[in-house]
Design a protein around this motif. Structure first.
Motif, short mmCIF file in Angstrom:
data_model
loop_
_atom_site.label_atom_id
_atom_site.label_comp_id
_atom_site.label_asym_id
_atom_site.label_seq_id
_atom_site.Cartn_x
_atom_site.Cartn_y
_atom_site.Cartn_z
N PHE A 3 160.12 65.31 -14.14
CA PHE A 3 159.84 65.31 -12.71
C PHE A 3 159.33 66.68 -12.30
O PHE A 3 160.07 67.65 -12.32
N PRO A 4 158.06 66.78 -11.94
CA PRO A 4 157.50 68.07 -11.57
C PRO A 4 157.77 68.40 -10.11
O PRO A 4 158.14 67.54 -9.31
N ALA A 5 157.57 69.65 -9.78
CA ALA A 5 157.52 70.05 -8.37
C ALA A 5 156.09 69.90 -7.88
O ALA A 5 155.14 70.16 -8.63
N ARG A 6 155.92 69.44 -6.65
CA ARG A 6 154.59 69.28 -6.07
C ARG A 6 154.58 69.85 -4.66
O ARG A 6 155.56 69.72 -3.92
N PHE A 7 153.48 70.46 -4.27
CA PHE A 7 153.27 70.82 -2.88
C PHE A 7 152.63 69.64 -2.17
O PHE A 7 151.82 68.90 -2.75
N ILE A 8 152.99 69.44 -0.92
CA ILE A 8 152.30 68.49 -0.06
C ILE A 8 151.87 69.22 1.20
O ILE A 8 152.44 70.26 1.57
N MET A 9 150.84 68.71 1.83
CA MET A 9 150.33 69.34 3.06
C MET A 9 149.77 68.26 3.97
O MET A 9 149.53 67.13 3.54
N PRO A 10 149.56 68.60 5.25
CA PRO A 10 149.06 67.59 6.20
C PRO A 10 147.75 66.98 5.74
O PRO A 10 146.89 67.64 5.17
N LYS A 11 147.61 65.68 6.02
CA LYS A 11 146.37 65.00 5.69
C LYS A 11 145.21 65.62 6.45
O LYS A 11 145.36 66.09 7.57
N GLY A 53 147.27 70.68 -4.80
CA GLY A 53 147.42 71.35 -6.08
C GLY A 53 148.00 70.42 -7.13
O GLY A 53 148.14 69.21 -6.92
N GLY A 54 148.31 70.98 -8.27
CA GLY A 54 148.79 70.18 -9.38
C GLY A 54 150.30 70.19 -9.53
O GLY A 54 151.01 70.81 -8.74
N PRO A 55 150.81 69.47 -10.55
CA PRO A 55 152.25 69.44 -10.80
C PRO A 55 152.73 70.72 -11.47
O PRO A 55 152.00 71.33 -12.25
N TYR A 56 153.97 71.10 -11.16
CA TYR A 56 154.59 72.27 -11.77
C TYR A 56 155.80 71.82 -12.57
O TYR A 56 156.76 71.29 -12.01
N LEU A 57 155.74 71.98 -13.89
CA LEU A 57 156.87 71.67 -14.75
C LEU A 57 157.63 72.96 -15.03
O LEU A 57 157.05 73.92 -15.53
N ALA A 58 158.89 72.97 -14.70
CA ALA A 58 159.72 74.16 -14.87
C ALA A 58 161.10 73.73 -15.34
O ALA A 58 162.02 73.57 -14.53
N PRO A 59 161.28 73.51 -16.64
CA PRO A 59 162.56 73.03 -17.15
C PRO A 59 163.74 73.92 -16.79
O PRO A 59 164.86 73.41 -16.63
N GLU A 60 163.50 75.21 -16.65
CA GLU A 60 164.60 76.11 -16.32
C GLU A 60 165.15 75.86 -14.93
O GLU A 60 166.29 76.23 -14.62
N TYR A 61 164.37 75.19 -14.06
CA TYR A 61 164.84 74.83 -12.72
C TYR A 61 165.07 73.32 -12.61
O TYR A 61 166.04 72.89 -11.99
#
Length: 254
Positions: free
Chosen positions: A137-145, A200-208
């Motif tokens: 499960f990555p972290a993702r940014f979202i922003m207004p359409k 932007g893209g997905p951020y995979l950060a296993p440490e978090y």
């Protein structure tokens, strides 16, 4: 009982589904966690009497009862595909139990594997042997359409207000990785409902965010976990995993 990915995954999925009408990637993205150049050996399971997967009914869309009361979900399809790849369909069973009973059932020999979202942690590895991760499960940014933000976005976010669930792994990750933003904690994923699109893209950060979802077997049965790894890789390489992923997650979180 070991920590369950349920608590993290459901929080992520609630947030995802709450703005599903507006959040769209350019095209559906399917995670690929396997190196195509690595070929795992095919196991010989001729002496295996049966493979019983244990799961639950309360973790949609992974495992749940459909409108007809039939056990369904991403995990159910994945377990059946694993058995097919291993050539043991006739030996394969899937049984649903309450979450609190899974560990005891495996220990007593009432099943050979658990596919229900048990997190692979240093503590849980004392009890289980795990397959490799089949979903993260990555972290993702979202922003207004109507607005756009492309990678690399670190400098573009300098000084911007960025909302995040208070006290979450995502908040810790945001503060550490994007320390130039103004962090705005909020309490409910639903507060973003209908507002947004992925940025932007997905951020995979296993440490978090952890190492991802895996299948658990008894700690003294790593050979079965390795056999499941072979099946999972074949499922990924043949496109079967992509079919399941897009079926259950039509709004890709990658």
């Amino acid at each position: 009982m070991a920590f369950r990915w349920r608590s993290f995954a459901l929080a992520m999925l609630i947030g995802l589904l709450s703005f599903a009408d507006g959040a769209r990637a350019a095209a559906p993205q399917v995670p690929v966690l396997w190196d195509a150049k690595e070929r795992l050996p095919k196991p010989d399971l001729s002496t295996l009497p049966r493979l019983r997967f244990l799961t639950t009914t309360d973790f949609p869309p992974f495992n749940f009862l459909d409108g007809a009361g039939k056990l369904s979900g991403f995990h159910i399809d994945l377990a059946r595909a694993i058995c097919a790849e291993l050539g043991i369909v006739e030996k394969c069973q899937i049984q649903a139990l309450p979450w609190a009973e899974l560990e005891g059932a495996l220990r007593k020999g009432e099943g050979e594997a658990i596919i229900a979202g048990i997190a692979a942690t240093p503590e849980s590895r004392a009890t289980y042997a795990f397959s490799r991760s089949y979903l993260q499960f990555p972290a993702r940014f979202i922003m207004p359409k109507g607005k756009a933000l492309t990678e690399p976005i670190f400098d573009k976010l300098h000084g911007k207000r960025v909302g995040v669930i208070s006290g979450s792994a995502h908040e810790r990750m945001l503060r550490d990785y994007f320390n130039t933003v103004q962090v705005v904690p909020f309490d409910r994923p639903e507060d973003a409902a209908g507002c947004c699109r992925f940025a932007g893209g997905p951020y995979l950060a296993p440490e978090y965010l952890g190492s991802g979802m895996a299948i658990a077997t008894k700690a003294d049965n790593p050979a079965l976990a390795a056999a499941i790894d072979y099946a999972l890789q074949e499922i990924s390489m043949k496109g079967t995993f992509a079919e399941f992923y897009l079926r259950y997650f039509p709004v890709s979180f990658f």
